[in-house]
Design a protein around this motif. Structure first.
Motif, short mmCIF file in Angstrom:
data_model
loop_
_atom_site.label_atom_id
_atom_site.label_comp_id
_atom_site.label_asym_id
_atom_site.label_seq_id
_atom_site.Cartn_x
_atom_site.Cartn_y
_atom_site.Cartn_z
N UNK A 186 0.85 -1.19 0.00
CA UNK A 186 0.00 0.00 0.00
C UNK A 186 0.88 1.24 0.00
N UNK A 187 0.69 2.08 -1.01
CA UNK A 187 1.40 3.36 -1.11
C UNK A 187 0.39 4.49 -0.99
N UNK A 188 0.78 5.54 -0.28
CA UNK A 188 -0.01 6.76 -0.22
C UNK A 188 0.87 7.90 -0.74
N UNK A 189 0.22 8.94 -1.26
CA UNK A 189 0.99 10.09 -1.76
C UNK A 189 0.25 11.38 -1.49
N UNK A 190 0.98 12.48 -1.65
CA UNK A 190 0.46 13.81 -1.34
C UNK A 190 -0.21 14.47 -2.55
N UNK A 191 -0.81 13.68 -3.40
CA UNK A 191 -1.56 14.19 -4.56
C UNK A 191 -2.84 13.38 -4.68
N UNK A 192 -3.80 13.90 -5.40
CA UNK A 192 -5.08 13.21 -5.59
C UNK A 192 -5.16 12.53 -6.95
#
Length: 153
Positions: free
Chosen positions: A57-63
Motif C-alpha cells: 500500500x502506497x499513499x501520496x500527497x496528490x489526488x
C-alpha cells in the motif's frame, strides 16, 4: 476496487504517469503470503510454483489517485531496506520496469537491475503485477491487519 493487470511497458508508462512516478509517496504497509501451510493434522502443504505474493500500500500527497495497492505474484526477489533514524521515509521517485518477463519495482529511479545492491533501497521482482486505486485508504489506519493489544508488545 478492480485490479488492473500490468502486461507491457506501455502499461507501466501509463501507470507511472497516473501515480506521478511515486513522487512524494510513502510505503504505508506491506503484506507477504505464500500457499505453504501446516494443516490441523500437522501435515505440510506446499506449492511447486512460485507461490509468494506481496501486497504493498502506497499513499501520496496528490489526488486521483492518492493511494494505490500493488500486488506482486510469483515473487522472485524481495528486499526491504528500512530508512535510518536520520532519514525520512518519503519516496521521491521510483523505478518500475519489465525485463525478461519479470517486473521490477524499486524506490529509487537510479536503481539498476544488474547491480541491485549498489544503492541500499527497497526493491522487489515478480512474474506478475497488478494495481488498484485505493484512495479511500488514506490516513493512519492499518489495512492489512492490526496487532491486538499493542501495549503488551
Amino acid at each position: 476496487m478492480n485490479w488492473n493487470k500490468v502486461n507491457s511497458s506501455t502499461d507501466i508508462e501509463n501507470f507511472m504517469y497516473l501515480f506521478g512516478g511515486f513522487h512524494d509517496s510513502c510505503l504505508k504497509e506491506l503484506y507477504m503470503s505464500t500457499e505453504t501451510f501446516v494443516d490441523e493434522d500437522l501435515s505440510v502443504s506446499m506449492s511447486v510454483n512460485l507461490d509468494t505474493c506481496v501486497r504493498i500500500l502506497f499513499q501520496r500527497q496528490y489526488r486521483d489517485p492518492s493511494a494505490i495497492e500493488l500486488l506482486f505474484k510469483g515473487v522472485t526477489h524481495f528486499h526491504i531496506q528500512p530508512r535510518s533514524e536520520d532519514q525520512d521515509s518519503i519516496i521521491y521517485g521510483a523505478k518500475l520496469v519489465l525485463e525478461e518477463g519479470q517486473f521490477y519495482w524499486a524506490e529509487d529511479e537510479e536503481w539498476q537491475i544488474n547491480h541491485p545492491f549498489l544503492h541500499p533501497v527497497s526493491w522487489i521482482s515478480a512474474k506478475e503485477l497488478k494495481w488498484r486505486d485505493v484512495s479511500q485508504w488514506m490516513g493512519k489506519e492499518q489495512r492489512y491487519g492490526v496487532i491486538s493489544n499493542e501495549e503488551n508488545l
